[in-house]
Enzyme design. Structure first.
Site, PDB file in Angstrom:
ATOM      1  N   GLU A 172      14.125  48.424  47.367  1.00  0.00           N
ATOM      2  CA  GLU A 172      14.771  48.914  48.589  1.00  0.00           C
ATOM      3  C   GLU A 172      15.111  50.406  48.525  1.00  0.00           C
ATOM      4  O   GLU A 172      16.030  50.879  49.190  1.00  0.00           O
ATOM      5  CB  GLU A 172      15.999  48.056  48.895  1.00  0.00           C
ATOM      6  CG  GLU A 172      15.595  46.624  49.242  1.00  0.00           C
ATOM      7  CD  GLU A 172      16.721  45.758  49.767  1.00  0.00           C
ATOM      8  OE1 GLU A 172      17.871  45.940  49.331  1.00  0.00           O
ATOM      9  OE2 GLU A 172      16.441  44.888  50.607  1.00  0.00           O
ATOM     10  N   PRO A 193      23.001  54.382  45.790  1.00  0.00           N
ATOM     11  CA  PRO A 193      24.032  53.430  45.349  1.00  0.00           C
ATOM     12  C   PRO A 193      24.233  52.290  46.337  1.00  0.00           C
ATOM     13  O   PRO A 193      24.807  51.261  45.995  1.00  0.00           O
ATOM     14  CB  PRO A 193      25.292  54.312  45.256  1.00  0.00           C
ATOM     15  CG  PRO A 193      25.018  55.472  46.149  1.00  0.00           C
ATOM     16  CD  PRO A 193      23.540  55.713  46.090  1.00  0.00           C
ATOM     17  N   HIS A 414      18.680  30.140  58.193  1.00  0.00           N
ATOM     18  CA  HIS A 414      18.899  31.224  57.227  1.00  0.00           C
ATOM     19  C   HIS A 414      19.427  30.661  55.915  1.00  0.00           C
ATOM     20  O   HIS A 414      20.413  29.924  55.910  1.00  0.00           O
ATOM     21  CB  HIS A 414      19.907  32.243  57.780  1.00  0.00           C
ATOM     22  CG  HIS A 414      20.097  33.415  56.871  1.00  0.00           C
ATOM     23  ND1 HIS A 414      21.328  33.885  56.488  1.00  0.00           N
ATOM     24  CD2 HIS A 414      19.188  34.204  56.242  1.00  0.00           C
ATOM     25  CE1 HIS A 414      21.176  34.918  55.681  1.00  0.00           C
ATOM     26  NE2 HIS A 414      19.887  35.136  55.512  1.00  0.00           N
ATOM     27  N   HIS A 484      13.524  37.640  52.168  1.00  0.00           N
ATOM     28  CA  HIS A 484      14.124  38.963  51.931  1.00  0.00           C
ATOM     29  C   HIS A 484      14.460  39.114  50.449  1.00  0.00           C
ATOM     30  O   HIS A 484      14.856  38.144  49.803  1.00  0.00           O
ATOM     31  CB  HIS A 484      15.377  39.149  52.784  1.00  0.00           C
ATOM     32  CG  HIS A 484      15.056  39.611  54.172  1.00  0.00           C
ATOM     33  ND1 HIS A 484      15.710  40.645  54.783  1.00  0.00           N
ATOM     34  CD2 HIS A 484      14.103  39.192  55.044  1.00  0.00           C
ATOM     35  CE1 HIS A 484      15.192  40.845  55.988  1.00  0.00           C
ATOM     36  NE2 HIS A 484      14.223  39.966  56.176  1.00  0.00           N
ATOM     37  N   GLU A 503      10.595  40.847  53.359  1.00  0.00           N
ATOM     38  CA  GLU A 503      11.199  42.178  53.501  1.00  0.00           C
ATOM     39  C   GLU A 503      10.634  43.005  52.344  1.00  0.00           C
ATOM     40  O   GLU A 503       9.683  43.748  52.510  1.00  0.00           O
ATOM     41  CB  GLU A 503      12.717  42.085  53.481  1.00  0.00           C
ATOM     42  CG  GLU A 503      13.375  43.411  53.788  1.00  0.00           C
ATOM     43  CD  GLU A 503      14.860  43.388  53.515  1.00  0.00           C
ATOM     44  OE1 GLU A 503      15.584  44.039  54.255  1.00  0.00           O
ATOM     45  OE2 GLU A 503      15.297  42.748  52.532  1.00  0.00           O
ATOM     46  N   GLU A 509      17.628  47.810  58.418  1.00  0.00           N
ATOM     47  CA  GLU A 509      19.065  47.544  58.290  1.00  0.00           C
ATOM     48  C   GLU A 509      19.792  48.638  57.507  1.00  0.00           C
ATOM     49  O   GLU A 509      20.980  48.871  57.718  1.00  0.00           O
ATOM     50  CB  GLU A 509      19.290  46.174  57.644  1.00  0.00           C
ATOM     51  CG  GLU A 509      18.783  46.061  56.216  1.00  0.00           C
ATOM     52  CD  GLU A 509      18.595  44.605  55.765  1.00  0.00           C
ATOM     53  OE1 GLU A 509      18.102  43.798  56.567  1.00  0.00           O
ATOM     54  OE2 GLU A 509      18.940  44.294  54.622  1.00  0.00           O
TER      55      GLU A 509
HETATM   56  C1  NOJ Z   1      20.025  41.161  53.136  1.00  0.00           C
HETATM   57  C2  NOJ Z   1      18.978  40.921  54.145  1.00  0.00           C
HETATM   58  O1  NOJ Z   1      17.953  41.874  54.046  1.00  0.00           O
HETATM   59  C3  NOJ Z   1      19.630  40.963  55.505  1.00  0.00           C
HETATM   60  O2  NOJ Z   1      18.662  40.907  56.525  1.00  0.00           O
HETATM   61  C4  NOJ Z   1      20.624  39.848  55.604  1.00  0.00           C
HETATM   62  O3  NOJ Z   1      21.287  39.930  56.832  1.00  0.00           O
HETATM   63  C5  NOJ Z   1      21.648  39.951  54.464  1.00  0.00           C
HETATM   64  N1  NOJ Z   1      21.005  40.104  53.208  1.00  0.00           N
HETATM   65  C6  NOJ Z   1      22.515  38.718  54.375  1.00  0.00           C
HETATM   66  O4  NOJ Z   1      21.764  37.639  53.898  1.00  0.00           O
HETATM   67 CA    CA Z   2      17.434  43.508  52.326  1.00  0.00          CA
END
Ligand code: NOJ
Ligand code: CA
Length: 720
Positions: A172, A193, A414, A484, A503, A509
């Site tokens: 990431e 960080p 989820h 993810h 991801e 995000e």
């Molecule tokens: C990281 C994920 O990339 C994000 O999309 C998700 O909302 C949060 N974790 C919580 O699971």
């Molecule tokens: Ca993520």
């Protein structure tokens, strides 16, 4: 159809050196791979185009635990070549069909002292090379542990590189562009960080897919394909000699991979071209993966969806229902907790989102924070965070599902595992039963945090097998998957097309709550991360600046609004989110129309022009239709792209709707300025499209019915 037989590849036995070379040419003859056994019996390879040695002599082999290294003392046993030229149908994808055309060689060698038989399998395509190691069934090798893979990629200069710091737990980071000699991975990693679980592994170690550009104009991507039962590969950079050497994620004991013959490694891949767009168009990685193993794929359907999601990332909502810290997944009476008043996944919100999805033609609604445990999910490295079946008291699963079905919208489940993978695997059968009972056919998983079993990495062999196990379990139960924080993809979606997306990179995000993604980010991802498979990037943010939610917030998305639209075309995914809040879409219904219209599955793709780190323009033809969609994006620099529409059927009239940056748009100072234009166009049109700094343009091109053309101006090519 596979045609076996000896092809025109040469076998040169250089008797003077006692070294042997086995040469393989690409189908068009432009690329040449040479496998060598030198006079010490060491194995190596080169990759050449004409007189250019793209990969100089690079060693092959392994160190094994408690055994003699598998790197020299080999003698030739046998070699076999074949040619393949076939076309296969995708279940979903950037195109309906994919051509798989390569020349293949298997070189079988034997180590004199141990008697171990090793094979190198090479497939050379017109746009690059894949090779892997095979360990056939044999008496001299059964169970073994890899303590080092010695594979090198000796590139022919101090190329420009687009790299991420080597790290077995996260991908990431944002990309750094530098010469290979200027890779400083630890220094770069320290700038991030905000990444939940960072573990940079060395100052000269980078991740794959690694994109290189040489001074004489070669683009080269190094990655791997079909990462199965093996640890992910990263690369140690020799900054003087430009040799990149494989390093693999270890397990808790420091061992890399536990193998038992017969077996094979993943493919090591090198995609090469002098044209940047050829790198985007390469299908080597998919072609090196095994064909689909799911017999009936009719239930696998690309999806466009919204979600109770961005609201949490901008602090409008919380995932957790209460602020209590005194919870235990087995014993807490959730109804006794005091609600914090900001919980996002309530029955009421879910129904509103379902209505919004239904009235705007979306397939699904993702709901995060529906299940108990979020009060204590992050950073404690504890085993039992979630059970994946118990809803919070304010979320009525049955009522929400009944309403979703009534409105023909799917709820997307989820599963945040919190990195506690043992817990997840134990509870997966019950979680699947729960999904089946409630008619859920898609799930987003997540792996935020340090892995349990403790000592394992996200990219290690154990986790690689876990992600595949989960994809297989879901496939058996007709559930589609978006993961993810997994290891970055290596084309396995060909084998498991229910695995729609991952991801596995720095998503949109990060723009909500951190310093974000630089404007060039999305011009690099298709050249790197996306080569392995689709990304759930979550485009479509209209409310660009976060001070809208709270005056104290200084974070923002580092693009214009128009560029967010263009990402639906440039960032291919069959699982595409309209990520912003419904209220922000309601505020811009004209721009929202593009998100409603843009398909998520394609018959054909044209890579019009691109330069990594600068700009990308791609056109795609919708699945089973006549309409085209075009996305063009730029980095922090404004630019004008000339975009030929020569892919349109000649002699036909089309209507183009262009969603582009307004006159004064700029990602930082005026990101939400956009305009929408309509013209008549045809296959002779060359659009001269200006993109603002950090901007983009999204276009819909529909076949015109004659009555629609009245009063519509023909787009005038520049200079005419
Ligand atoms: C990281 C994920 O990339 C994000 O999309 C998700 O909302 C949060 N974790 C919580 O699971
Ligand atoms: Ca993520």
């Amino acid at each position: 159809m596979m045609k076996f037989g000896i092809v025109f590849c040469l076998v040169l036995v250089c008797l003077q050196l006692q070294a042997q070379q086995y040469i393989l040419y690409s189908p068009n003859g432009n690329l040449k791979c040479s496998l060598q056994i030198d006079n010490a019996g060491a194995l190596s390879y080169t990759l050449q185009s004409g007189n250019t040695e793209l990969i100089k002599n690079s060693q092959l082999g392994f160190n094994l635990k408690n055994a003699k290294p598998l790197k020299s003392d080999f003698v030739f046993v046998f070699t076999d070549t074949s040619v393949t030229d076939e076309t296969w149908n995708t279940v979903w994808g950037e195109s309906k069909t994919i051509r798989n055309n390569y020349h293949r060689r298997i070189l079988t060698v034997q180590q004199k002292t141990t008697g171990i038989i090793l094979q190198i399998e090479c497939k050379i395509f017109n746009d690059g090379l894949g090779f892997r190691y095979l360990f056939p069934q044999q008496d001299n090798l059964k169970y073994f542990i890899i303590s080092d893979e010695l594979t090198e990629f000796h590139v022919n200069g101090n190329h420009n590189a687009f790299w991420l710091p080597g790290d077995f737990d996260t991908n990431e980071y944002a990309y750094t562009q530098s010469r290979l000699s200027d890779v400083h991975a630890i220094e770069s990693a320290q700038k991030y960080p905000e990444i939940a679980t960072r573990n940079p592994i060395g100052d000269n170690i980078v991740q794959t897919p690694l994109l290189l550009k040489s001074d004489d104009g070669w683009y080269m991507s190094i990655h791997e394909a079909a990462l199965v039962n093996y640890a992910a590969m990263e690369l140690i950079v020799d900054k003087q000699n430009f040799i990149l050497t494989t390093t693999l994620a270890p397990d808790a004991l420091g061992n890399l991979c536990y193998l038992s013959a017969p077996c094979s490694t993943p493919w090591r891949t090198i995609i090469v071209s002098k044209k940047a767009t050829d790198i985007l168009a390469s299908r080597i990685i998919l072609n090196l993966n095994a064909p689909c193993v799911i017999e009936n794929t009719t239930w696998i359907k690309p999806m466009k969806f919204i979600g109770i999601w961005w609201g949490m990332h901008v602090d409008k909502y919380t995932w957790n229902y209460s602020n209590s810290k005194n919870i235990n997944i087995e014993t807490t009476d959730w109804t006794s907790l005091k609600p914090n008043g900001k919980h996002g996944a309530t029955t009421e919100n879910a129904m509103e989102y379902i209505d919004f999805a239904a009235s705007n033609g979306f397939d699904g609604v993702l709901i995060e924070g529906w299940n108990v445990g979020w009060e204590d999910w992050f950073g404690n490295w504890k085993e039992n965070v979630f059970d994946f079946v118990t809803p919070y008291p304010d979320f009525d699963v049955d009522a929400v599902q009944a309403y979703a079905e009534k409105r023909h919208v799917q709820i997307i489940m989820h599963h945040e595992t919190s990195g506690s993978v043992t817990n997840y695997e134990r509870r997966l059968p019950a979680a699947i039963d729960f999904m089946k009972a409630h008619n859920y056919h898609a799930v987003k998983t997540g792996y935020v945090g340090k892995i349990i079993p403790r000592g394992e990495y996200h990219d290690g062999q154990w986790m690689v097998n876990h992600y595949i196990y989960v994809a297989e379990m879901f496939a058996k139960n007709e559930i589609m998957l978006d993961a993810h924080e997994p290891v970055r993809p290596t084309g396995l979606s060909r084998t498991y097309p229910n695995w729609l997306a991952c991801e596995a990179a720095r998503g949109n995000e990060f723009n909500a709550w951190s310093k974000g993604n630089p404007p060039e980010h999305e011009t690099i991802l298709p050249f790197t991360r996306l080569l392995g498979g689709p990304m759930d990037y979550t485009p479509g943010i209209f409310q660009i600046k976060m001070d809208y939610y709270d005056a104290k917030k200084t974070t923002q998305v580092h693009t214009t609004l128009a560029k967010q639209l263009a990402l639906y075309v440039t960032m291919y995914s069959p699982f595409q989110m309209a990520a912003d809040l419904p209220e922000n879409y309601r505020a811009h219904p004209d721009a929202f129309q593009f998100i409603k219209d843009v398909p998520v599955d394609w018959d054909e793709t044209k890579y019009i022009s691109a330069e990594p780190g600068d700009y990308i323009a791609i056109a795609r033809k919708e699945k089973n239709g006549n309409n085209w969609y075009l996305g063009a994006i730029t980095d922090e620099n404004a630019r004008t792209l000339n975009l030929s529409l020569d892919f349109l059927d000649s002699g036909k009239d089309y209507i183009i709707t262009i969603y582009c940056d307004g006159e004064t748009a700029d990602w930082k100072n005026n990101p939400m300025d956009y305009r929408i234009e309509k013209y008549r166009v045809n296959s002779k049109t060359i659009l001269s499209q200006t993109l603002a700094p950090g901007g983009g343009a999204a276009m819909e091109i529909t076949l015109a019915k004659s009555d629609e053309l009245q009063g519509l101006k023909l787009y005038k090519n520049k200079g005419k």
